[in-house]
Write a protein that holds these residues in place. Structure first.
Motif, PDB file in Angstrom:
ATOM      1  N   GLU A   1     -15.932   5.811  25.051  1.00 44.28           N
ATOM      2  CA  GLU A   1     -14.639   5.831  25.749  1.00 44.28           C
ATOM      3  C   GLU A   1     -14.655   6.835  26.894  1.00 44.28           C
TER       4      GLU A   1
ATOM      5  N   ASP B   1     -13.631  10.798  35.556  1.00 43.46           N
ATOM      6  CA  ASP B   1     -13.369  10.734  36.977  1.00 43.46           C
ATOM      7  C   ASP B   1     -14.587  11.194  37.758  1.00 43.46           C
TER       8      ASP B   1
ATOM      9  N   THR C   1     -14.155   6.384  31.260  1.00 45.10           N
ATOM     10  CA  THR C   1     -12.919   6.868  31.881  1.00 45.10           C
ATOM     11  C   THR C   1     -13.071   8.154  32.686  1.00 45.10           C
TER      12      THR C   1
ATOM     13  N   GLU D   1     -17.217   7.293  38.816  1.00 42.66           N
ATOM     14  CA  GLU D   1     -15.953   6.576  38.684  1.00 42.66           C
ATOM     15  C   GLU D   1     -16.178   5.174  38.149  1.00 42.66           C
ATOM     16  N   LYS D   2     -15.347   4.777  37.203  1.00 44.11           N
ATOM     17  CA  LYS D   2     -15.401   3.407  36.703  1.00 44.11           C
ATOM     18  C   LYS D   2     -15.026   2.447  37.838  1.00 44.11           C
TER      19      LYS D   2
END
Length: 464
Positions: A456, A462, A460, A5-6
């Motif tokens: 990207e 999850d 992002t 997770e970011k």
């Protein structure tokens, strides 16, 4: 690929819990030793810091007359939570007796001092170090690693008068923060209080760089981005944005305790920030926690007068922009980094660590000639005051050789990463969705588009 997770970045920083800020006696003693060692290079000032300061910004500056006003204004405009202050330490340095350099450095210092006198704020405090005028110049053998240590030792000496943990943030005089940069660093420290990482940045080209040169430089940055993401993945199995997407020393931070533990920066002409990251990562990989919002603007320029990244960029231009990042070099770096980390964490002797290093087995994807060159490095006499230092020096020598083995054309290097990404993610729905969103198709997209989509995607995905 494993998902991660970011990190969530909240918008209201809080002051750190002062009950958790104390430094262990061993850390304090090691910090004092670090200061004493750096004092052999230059006189270390003892500055007056606010007890409410936990972010200490360290900026070396050499012939930066055109940048100092913007530099001052950008740091003086920081938005900070109530009761929190920051300290900005700027070291104007020079090693030669060049009169023109001295004059420009003197003018830069005068501008900074006048700006500070006229625009003082209670919670943003500036300190200026003169390492350029007569009797204060650095020795000609000094390098950017030494200069960053001088700045860090100045922070250390001042903080240890009232021992507490905090963040040392090393940046550059041609790199300018957003108004929220210091607050983001404060939040990172607030969360864990023992942390290191880098700050994401935007790239701003100097007007002297023509468009065709900018294309090549952007491609090199793209290679650096995918390299750092896959380096983390090959090292730990985690897929995330692990390091700053931009240029090296322009934005790296470490809590004081972790900085002391690894002995600060190595004495190097360039790459000192990457070397520090390697030392920190080897000991505590889970403490890496970068700031993923672009809080800095880094000015890219060619300059033979600049040591480190500026001169390196000029050399790359002369050589036609060879790429030293490719899929195989990234994989090799990860394998050697795992050996290095395991050796330090397991407290191996130097001989034990050598027993765990098998170039032919661990780097079997390299050519026989390349493996032979690396084995020659292992056979060399490795100096060091103790086992950890000898292991660290061997790691650095091997790593340097890995990046010397191949100088690929940019297109070939980009293609090697794109092929790997396609082979692993072509069936991934989330990765496919990025192309759909951008009205593109994975099967017909360029290698650069595939890598940009991967960057990207890495930011992002999850957590699984």
């Amino acid at each position: 690929m494993n998902n991660s997770e970011k990190p969530n970045i909240s918008k209201t920083p809080e002051s750190p819990d002062r009950t958790k800020l104390s430094l262990e006696k061993e850390v304090i003693s090691a910090g004092e030793v670090f200061v004493q060692q750096v004092e052999q290079i230059a006189e270390i000032s003892s500055l007056d810091f606010s007890p409410n300061s936990f972010v200490f910004v360290c900026i070396p500056a050499y012939r930066e007359l055109e940048n100092v006003e913007r530099l001052f204004q950008s740091w003086n405009s920081q938005t900070l939570p109530e009761g929190v202050s920051i300290e900005i330490v700027i070291c104007i340095n020079q090693k030669t007796d060049n009169a023109e350099d001295t004059d420009k450095n003197r003018k830069a210092l005068e501008i900074l001092q006048n700006l500070y006198t006229q625009n003082k704020k209670e919670n943003v405090r500036f300190h200026f170090i003169d390492n350029f005028s007569e009797n204060h110049k650095l020795g000609e053998e000094s390098n950017i690693g030494d200069i960053r240590n001088i700045l860090s030792a100045t922070v250390m000496k001042s903080v240890l008068k009232n021992p507490r943990n905090g963040i040392i943030f090393s940046t550059d005089a041609d790199t300018f923060p957003t108004d929220s940069c210091a607050a983001e660093l404060q939040k990172h420290f607030q969360r864990t209080q023992s942390v290191y990482g880098s700050v994401d940045k935007k790239i701003e080209f100097d007007s002297s760089i023509p468009e065709d040169e900018r294309v090549k430089i952007k491609q090199l940055f793209l290679l650096s981005d995918v390299h750092t993401i896959l380096l983390e993945y090959f090292s730990s199995g985690r897929l995330t944005l692990p390091e700053s997407m931009g240029a090296g020393g322009a934005g790296f931070f470490s809590s004081i305790d972790q900085f002391i533990e690894v002995g600060g920066y190595s004495s190097m002409d360039f790459g000192e920030d990457t070397d520090l990251l390697n030392k920190l990562y080897a000991r505590k990989p889970d403490s890496f926690n970068p700031v993923l919002t672009p809080e800095l603007t880094n000015t890219i320029r060619f300059s033979d007068r600049l040591e480190g990244d500026g001169a390196l960029l000029s050399e790359l231009k002369k050589d036609g922009y060879p790429a030293n990042h490719s899929l195989d070099t990234t994989r090799a770096h990860a394998q050697i980094r795992k050996w290095f980390s395991n050796s330090l964490v397991s407290q191996f002797s130097f001989e034990q660590s050598l027993g765990k290093l098998n170039i032919d087995e661990q780097l079997s994807f390299l050519s026989e000639r390349e493996r032979s060159d690396l084995k020659d490095i292992v056979q060399n006499k490795i100096d060091g005051e103790n086992d950890d230092e000898r292991i660290e020096n061997l790691f650095r020598d091997i790593l340097k050789k890995i990046y010397e083995l191949r100088k690929e054309k940019i297109e070939i290097a980009i293609g090697s990463y794109a092929t790997f990404i396609k082979s692993n993610l072509s069936e991934n729905e989330q990765f496919q969705a990025i192309f759909s969103k951008n009205q593109k198709d994975l099967s017909t997209s360029s290698d650069e588009d595939i890598i940009m989509a991967f960057v990207e995607f890495s930011a992002t995905i999850d957590e699984s």
